[in-house]
Write an enzyme that holds these catalytic residues in place. Sequence first.
Site, short mmCIF file in Angstrom:
data_model
loop_
_atom_site.label_atom_id
_atom_site.label_comp_id
_atom_site.label_asym_id
_atom_site.label_seq_id
_atom_site.Cartn_x
_atom_site.Cartn_y
_atom_site.Cartn_z
N TYR A 67 -2.19 -0.53 10.18
CA TYR A 67 -2.48 -1.17 8.76
C TYR A 67 -1.29 -0.63 7.94
CZ TYR A 67 -4.38 -1.35 3.96
OH TYR A 67 -4.48 -1.88 2.66
N SER A 93 1.01 -1.13 0.10
CA SER A 93 0.07 -0.05 0.08
C SER A 93 1.00 1.05 -0.19
CB SER A 93 -0.89 -0.08 1.20
OG SER A 93 -1.46 1.15 1.46
#
Length: 250
Positions: free
Chosen positions: A154, A140
Site C-alpha cells: 500500500y 498517504s
Amino acid sequence: MSSTILITGASSGLGEGMAREFAARGNNLALCARRTERLDALKTELVASHPDLTVSVRALDVDNHSQVFDVFRAFRDDFGTIDRIIVNAGVGMGRPLGTGQFDANRQTAETNFVSALAQMEAAMEIFRAQNHGHLVTVSSVSAVRGMPSNITTYGATKAGLAALSEGLRVELTRTKSPIRVTTLYPGYINTAINEKVKNKPFAVDVRTGCKAMVNAIESGKKESYVPRWPWTPIGFLLKRLPVPVLAKMF
C-alpha cells in the site's frame, strides 16, 4: 463563482466526505464510484441541502481504464469544463510479502497505482485541452518511507502516486502551464479502508479529516500533510529516522 469538481471513489469514505465539504462551500460536483446506489443517495442529500448546485453522478470502476476516460469525458461534456479532479479511489488490502497472498498485493498495486495513472491521464487530457485545471492526488503518510507488513505494498503504491504527481508538477512548471497539481498525504482518518488497523495514532473522524483535506486543496500548496497537525512534523521525522527505529515503531 462556483467551481466544478470531479471526485472518484465518491460513494464512501474520504470521497464522500470531501463531496459534502465542497458542496457546503458552493461547488458543483461530478461524482463517480462503483456503488451507484450510494452515489444516488449522496446526490439526493446534497441537492436537498444545496438546491443551487448541480450534482452529476456516474458509475465508474477505476480498474476499467477505458471507462475512466469515457466517464471523465462525459462529465466534461455535462458541465462544459472541469475545474478540479481529485484522484481519490483506492483500496487498502495489502498483506506481508511472501505469505501466499500475492493476489491481494497485486490488486492493491493495480488499483492504487495503475488505475490512478489512468485517472491522471484522463484528467490531464481534459486540462491540457482547456489549458487550465487543478489535479489533486490522494497519497498517504505511509508513502514517506518503506513500511512493514500489511502496509508495504500500500505504501509503495502511494509513493509511486506521489512520484507521478511530482514529475507532472515539474513538467508543468518547466512549460509554465497554468495547470496545477497538488498531492495530499493523509494521516489516519477513520474510514472503512483502515477499519481493521489496530494501531491508529492521532486518528480523526471523517468529517474532521475531510475538512482538513479540502482546506489543504484550497490553500494552493503543492504538497500537504493532513491534518496538518501532527502529521507535518511526523512526516518530517519519518523521512529521517533510521531503519532500526522505524522497525520498533511498527
